[in-house]
Scaffold this motif. Structure first.
Motif, PDB file in Angstrom:
ATOM      1  N   LEU A 152       4.413   8.230 -24.421  1.00 10.97           N
ATOM      2  CA  LEU A 152       4.049   8.207 -23.081  1.00 10.97           C
ATOM      3  C   LEU A 152       4.503   6.350 -23.054  1.00 10.97           C
ATOM      4  N   ALA A 153       4.701   6.796 -21.303  1.00 10.55           N
ATOM      5  CA  ALA A 153       5.069   5.192 -20.683  1.00 10.55           C
ATOM      6  C   ALA A 153       4.049   5.264 -19.316  1.00 10.55           C
ATOM      7  N   GLY A 154       3.445   3.989 -19.172  1.00  8.63           N
ATOM      8  CA  GLY A 154       2.856   4.064 -18.052  1.00  8.63           C
ATOM      9  C   GLY A 154       2.633   2.264 -18.003  1.00  8.63           C
ATOM     10  N   THR A 155       1.088   2.964 -17.259  1.00  4.95           N
ATOM     11  CA  THR A 155       0.250   1.442 -17.023  1.00  4.95           C
ATOM     12  C   THR A 155      -1.380   1.743 -16.912  1.00  4.95           C
ATOM     13  N   VAL A 215       9.584   1.108 -16.492  1.00  3.84           N
ATOM     14  CA  VAL A 215       7.809   1.293 -16.032  1.00  3.84           C
ATOM     15  C   VAL A 215       8.050  -0.226 -15.331  1.00  3.84           C
ATOM     16  N   ALA A 238       1.085   7.398 -15.974  1.00  9.50           N
ATOM     17  CA  ALA A 238       1.963   7.309 -17.327  1.00  9.50           C
ATOM     18  C   ALA A 238       2.601   8.639 -17.035  1.00  9.50           C
TER      19      ALA A 238
END
Length: 149
Positions: free
Chosen positions: A102-105, A49, A91
């Protein structure tokens, strides 16, 4: 690489390794993200990410821009609808048997962009909705945290 699941998996791992991501503990069953047996550490996901939002890699920015937006698009379209984080979370969801992620900004309430990775292991029998709710609550709280570090 050969035009196969194995070749695709090798190509993905080599490409991200060349970009500086540590993939020594990564296991990709077929590079689709859907196959049982795939394993990535939270640190590897976080590195990925961070890489796609890094100004030093503008060629990867479309990956971050293309991620679903909380309360608006894609797999996050029905999430964060009543959250102050609506529209501020980008995400990628992830689900394997017994694991939700969940992976993101997100943009926090101070206007800073934060990167995050949340993985929840759960009993398969309990279903995905409790873990999904816990992840969404965590991300909403992170948005509002006014964190300084």
């Amino acid at each position: 690489m050969p035009a196969s699941f194995e070749g695709g998996t090798q190509a993905v791992l080599r490409a991200v390794t060349r970009l500086g991501v540590d993939t020594k503990d990564a296991v990709l069953a077929d590079a689709s993200g859907l196959a049982e047996g795939s394993q990535l550490t939270p640190a590897t996901l976080l590195d990925l990410v961070e890489l796609v939002v890094d100004p030093e890699h503008p060629e990867l920015r479309s990956i971050a821009a293309g991620m679903p937006i909380g309360g608006l698009t894609g797999t996050l379209g029905d999430r964060y609808l009543t959250s102050d984080a609506r529209g501020l979370v980008r995400a990628k969801t992830g689900s394997l048997s017994g694991v939700k992620g969940l992976a993101g900004t997100l943009v926090d309430d101070n206007g800073r962009q934060l990167v995050f990775v949340v993985l929840v292991k759960h009993e398969k029998e309990t279903g995905p909705f409790g873990p999904r709710q816990a992840i969404d609550e965590f991300v909403t709280n992170l948005h509002a945290c006014s964190c300084t570090s």
